[in-house]
Design a protein around this motif. Structure first.
Motif, mmCIF file in Angstrom:
data_model
loop_
_atom_site.group_PDB
_atom_site.id
_atom_site.type_symbol
_atom_site.label_atom_id
_atom_site.label_comp_id
_atom_site.label_asym_id
_atom_site.label_seq_id
_atom_site.Cartn_x
_atom_site.Cartn_y
_atom_site.Cartn_z
ATOM 1 N N TRP A 40 0.819 -1.210 0.000
ATOM 2 C CA TRP A 40 0.000 0.000 0.000
ATOM 3 C C TRP A 40 0.855 1.263 0.000
ATOM 4 O O TRP A 40 0.509 2.242 -0.658
ATOM 5 C CB TRP A 40 -0.968 0.005 1.199
ATOM 6 N N ALA A 41 1.968 1.271 0.728
ATOM 7 C CA ALA A 41 2.802 2.476 0.839
ATOM 8 C C ALA A 41 3.434 2.832 -0.505
ATOM 9 O O ALA A 41 3.478 4.006 -0.888
ATOM 10 C CB ALA A 41 3.878 2.277 1.901
ATOM 11 N N GLU A 42 3.904 1.829 -1.226
ATOM 12 C CA GLU A 42 4.485 2.074 -2.541
ATOM 13 C C GLU A 42 3.411 2.536 -3.528
ATOM 14 O O GLU A 42 3.650 3.427 -4.344
ATOM 15 C CB GLU A 42 5.182 0.818 -3.065
ATOM 16 N N ARG A 43 2.232 1.928 -3.448
ATOM 17 C CA ARG A 43 1.132 2.335 -4.333
ATOM 18 C C ARG A 43 0.747 3.789 -4.081
ATOM 19 O O ARG A 43 0.567 4.573 -5.015
ATOM 20 C CB ARG A 43 -0.102 1.460 -4.107
ATOM 21 N N MET A 44 0.585 4.151 -2.828
ATOM 22 C CA MET A 44 0.194 5.514 -2.475
ATOM 23 C C MET A 44 1.281 6.507 -2.898
ATOM 24 O O MET A 44 0.991 7.539 -3.483
ATOM 25 C CB MET A 44 -0.052 5.589 -0.974
ATOM 26 N N SER A 45 2.529 6.174 -2.640
ATOM 27 C CA SER A 45 3.638 7.064 -2.978
ATOM 28 C C SER A 45 3.848 7.169 -4.482
ATOM 29 O O SER A 45 4.419 8.152 -4.967
ATOM 30 C CB SER A 45 4.926 6.577 -2.324
ATOM 31 N N VAL A 75 4.411 12.068 4.633
ATOM 32 C CA VAL A 75 3.652 13.083 3.921
ATOM 33 C C VAL A 75 4.159 14.442 4.396
ATOM 34 O O VAL A 75 3.981 14.802 5.560
ATOM 35 C CB VAL A 75 2.137 12.964 4.191
ATOM 36 N N HIS A 76 4.816 15.160 3.499
ATOM 37 C CA HIS A 76 5.325 16.483 3.846
ATOM 38 C C HIS A 76 4.161 17.467 3.830
ATOM 39 O O HIS A 76 3.315 17.405 2.933
ATOM 40 C CB HIS A 76 6.413 16.910 2.851
ATOM 41 N N PRO A 77 4.085 18.389 4.791
ATOM 42 C CA PRO A 77 2.960 19.320 4.823
ATOM 43 C C PRO A 77 2.862 20.211 3.585
ATOM 44 O O PRO A 77 1.787 20.713 3.274
ATOM 45 C CB PRO A 77 3.175 20.135 6.096
ATOM 46 N N PHE A 87 -3.390 15.450 -0.964
ATOM 47 C CA PHE A 87 -3.173 15.528 0.481
ATOM 48 C C PHE A 87 -4.441 15.110 1.217
ATOM 49 O O PHE A 87 -4.402 14.277 2.124
ATOM 50 C CB PHE A 87 -2.765 16.946 0.883
ATOM 51 N N ARG A 88 -5.560 15.672 0.834
ATOM 52 C CA ARG A 88 -6.844 15.362 1.477
ATOM 53 C C ARG A 88 -7.196 13.885 1.287
ATOM 54 O O ARG A 88 -7.637 13.218 2.214
ATOM 55 C CB ARG A 88 -7.941 16.266 0.906
ATOM 56 N N TYR A 89 -6.950 13.349 0.067
ATOM 57 C CA TYR A 89 -7.229 11.935 -0.196
ATOM 58 C C TYR A 89 -6.423 11.036 0.739
ATOM 59 O O TYR A 89 -6.955 10.091 1.325
ATOM 60 C CB TYR A 89 -6.917 11.588 -1.657
ATOM 61 N N ILE A 90 -5.138 11.319 0.890
ATOM 62 C CA ILE A 90 -4.270 10.496 1.746
ATOM 63 C C ILE A 90 -4.732 10.537 3.197
ATOM 64 O O ILE A 90 -4.851 9.499 3.851
ATOM 65 C CB ILE A 90 -2.796 10.945 1.621
ATOM 66 N N MET A 91 -5.004 11.726 3.701
ATOM 67 C CA MET A 91 -5.431 11.847 5.095
ATOM 68 C C MET A 91 -6.801 11.204 5.312
ATOM 69 O O MET A 91 -7.019 10.525 6.325
ATOM 70 C CB MET A 91 -5.443 13.313 5.532
ATOM 71 N N ASP A 92 -7.716 11.377 4.355
ATOM 72 C CA ASP A 92 -9.032 10.729 4.454
ATOM 73 C C ASP A 92 -8.903 9.207 4.387
ATOM 74 O O ASP A 92 -9.566 8.481 5.118
ATOM 75 C CB ASP A 92 -9.971 11.225 3.357
ATOM 76 N N PHE A 93 -8.025 8.719 3.511
ATOM 77 C CA PHE A 93 -7.765 7.288 3.381
ATOM 78 C C PHE A 93 -7.254 6.721 4.705
ATOM 79 O O PHE A 93 -7.716 5.681 5.179
ATOM 80 C CB PHE A 93 -6.743 7.054 2.263
ATOM 81 N N ALA A 94 -6.301 7.435 5.302
ATOM 82 C CA ALA A 94 -5.725 6.973 6.574
ATOM 83 C C ALA A 94 -6.786 6.921 7.671
ATOM 84 O O ALA A 94 -6.876 5.936 8.411
ATOM 85 C CB ALA A 94 -4.573 7.890 6.983
ATOM 86 N N ARG A 95 -7.604 7.941 7.749
ATOM 87 C CA ARG A 95 -8.638 7.971 8.789
ATOM 88 C C ARG A 95 -9.704 6.911 8.528
ATOM 89 O O ARG A 95 -10.155 6.235 9.455
ATOM 90 C CB ARG A 95 -9.252 9.359 8.872
ATOM 91 N N ALA A 96 -10.115 6.750 7.272
ATOM 92 C CA ALA A 96 -11.156 5.765 6.927
ATOM 93 C C ALA A 96 -10.706 4.340 7.236
ATOM 94 O O ALA A 96 -11.523 3.481 7.574
ATOM 95 C CB ALA A 96 -11.529 5.893 5.455
#
Length: 108
Positions: A40-45, A75-77, A87-96
């Motif tokens: 997942w980390a490689e896919r997201m990156s 994830v750099h700010p 950015f929003r997608y990644i943070m939403d993905f992590a929370r979901a």
């Protein structure tokens, strides 16, 4: 990455940038389960990666790492400024997916 605070209330990206912090999204859920799929980390990156000479080059704004032995992403700010939807997608993905999100001192 040096000192990291686990499961803290994250600062706003502008504050994190000012404080020299980055976000770490860990491949472990808040109840300790390992997140799948294992790549997942490689896919997201890969969303910001480039290829050159048959090698993948990850962006300094979004890259996979092993954090405390767990597949994770940094994830750099600044990503919120340059790619707000990503950015929003990644943070939403992590929370979901109930992934651990921490902050750490930037290596910069």
């Amino acid at each position: 990455m040096s000192s990291a605070k686990a499961d803290v209330e994250l600062p706003e990206p502008a504050d994190a940038r000012e404080q020299g912090k980055v976000y770490i999204v860990q491949g472990t859920t808040n109840d300790g389960r390992k997140f799948r799929p294992s790549d997942w980390a490689e896919r997201m990156s890969g969303a910001l990666s480039t290829f050159d000479g048959g090698r993948i080059h990850y962006s300094p704004l979004l890259r996979p790492i092993a954090f405390n032995g767990v597949k994770s992403i940094v994830v750099h700010p600044d990503l919120e400024q340059s790619q707000p939807d990503l950015f929003r997608y990644i943070m939403d993905f992590a929370r979901a997916n109930d992934l651990r999100i921490t902050e750490a001192d930037s290596e910069d």
